[in-house]
Scaffold this motif. Structure first.
Motif, PDB file in Angstrom:
ATOM      1  N   SER A 124      41.314  32.720  45.809  1.00 16.85           N
ATOM      2  CA  SER A 124      42.254  33.422  44.926  1.00 16.85           C
ATOM      3  C   SER A 124      41.553  34.156  43.782  1.00 16.85           C
ATOM      4  CB  SER A 124      43.283  32.450  44.348  1.00 16.85           C
ATOM      5  OG  SER A 124      42.702  31.622  43.353  1.00 16.85           O
ATOM      6  N   LYS A 125      40.274  33.886  43.592  1.00 11.37           N
ATOM      7  CA  LYS A 125      39.514  34.522  42.501  1.00 11.37           C
ATOM      8  C   LYS A 125      38.639  35.633  43.069  1.00 11.37           C
ATOM      9  CE  LYS A 125      40.830  31.418  39.515  1.00 11.37           C
ATOM     10  NZ  LYS A 125      41.977  31.736  38.711  1.00 11.37           N
ATOM     11  N   THR A 126      38.671  36.776  42.396  1.00 12.42           N
ATOM     12  CA  THR A 126      37.798  37.884  42.770  1.00 12.42           C
ATOM     13  C   THR A 126      36.793  38.137  41.655  1.00 12.42           C
ATOM     14  OG1 THR A 126      39.150  39.637  41.804  1.00 12.42           O
ATOM     15  CG2 THR A 126      39.673  38.984  44.090  1.00 12.42           C
ATOM     16  N   LEU A 127      35.816  38.948  41.946  1.00 12.13           N
ATOM     17  CA  LEU A 127      34.845  39.316  40.928  1.00 12.13           C
ATOM     18  C   LEU A 127      35.540  39.960  39.746  1.00 12.13           C
ATOM     19  CD1 LEU A 127      31.824  38.933  40.877  1.00 12.13           C
ATOM     20  CD2 LEU A 127      31.557  41.193  41.850  1.00 12.13           C
ATOM     21  N   THR A 128      36.539  40.774  40.009  1.00  7.38           N
ATOM     22  CA  THR A 128      37.294  41.437  38.950  1.00  7.38           C
ATOM     23  C   THR A 128      37.927  40.420  37.995  1.00  7.38           C
ATOM     24  OG1 THR A 128      37.742  43.313  40.362  1.00  7.38           O
ATOM     25  CG2 THR A 128      39.176  43.057  38.474  1.00  7.38           C
ATOM     26  N   ASP A 129      38.389  39.295  38.523  1.00 10.24           N
ATOM     27  CA  ASP A 129      38.999  38.273  37.669  1.00 10.24           C
ATOM     28  C   ASP A 129      38.023  37.697  36.650  1.00 10.24           C
ATOM     29  OD1 ASP A 129      41.464  38.403  39.037  1.00 10.24           O
ATOM     30  OD2 ASP A 129      40.757  36.958  40.548  1.00 10.24           O
TER      31      ASP A 129
END
Length: 132
Positions: A124-129
């Motif tokens: 659910s976590k991306t680099l953007t987050d």
């Protein structure tokens, strides 16, 4: 447990996302900003390139850059490339041999739930987050 290799790989990816401005980011600059040895980062960078997460160029304008946009990177894929499976037990690893005790194992449901929650969290976590 996530090793320094996995944690540093995420930091490298964040650093590149924040500092690339469309070009390559020199490894020495990443090492200085992240306070990580250049030699250790070289091995991490090679793995990230061979795994298709980064592109590399040598020479005066060389360094590393993302192969995709930051929102297209799940943290789980970075960790799995660097650490291997996130599975807490061998019997839940992808392509694991069937466990002869699986039917009678009282702890297997707990490990499955833990793995599913861990995987869902990192999926659910991306680099953007993580970019501030």
């Amino acid at each position: 447990m996530i090793s320094t290799k996995g944690r540093y790989a995420i930091r490298v990816m964040i650093d590149i996302a924040e500092n690339s401005e469309g070009g390559y980011v020199p490894l020495k600059d990443i090492a200085a900003r992240q306070d990580i040895s250049k030699k250790y980062l070289e091995s991490i960078g090679k793995e990230l390139v061979s795994g298709g997460l980064l592109m590399a160029a040598s020479g005066h304008s060389g360094g590393y850059k993302l192969s995709r946009t930051p929102e297209d990177y799940k943290i789980s894929e970075i960790l799995e490339l660097m650490e291997g499976t996130l599975s807490p037990v061998a019997c839940l690893k992808e392509n694991a041999a069937p466990c002869p005790r699986a039917q009678d194992c009282k702890t297997l449901p707990m490990w499955q739930e833990y793995y599913e929650q861990t995987r869902a969290f990192f999926d659910s976590k991306t680099l953007t987050d993580l970019i501030v």
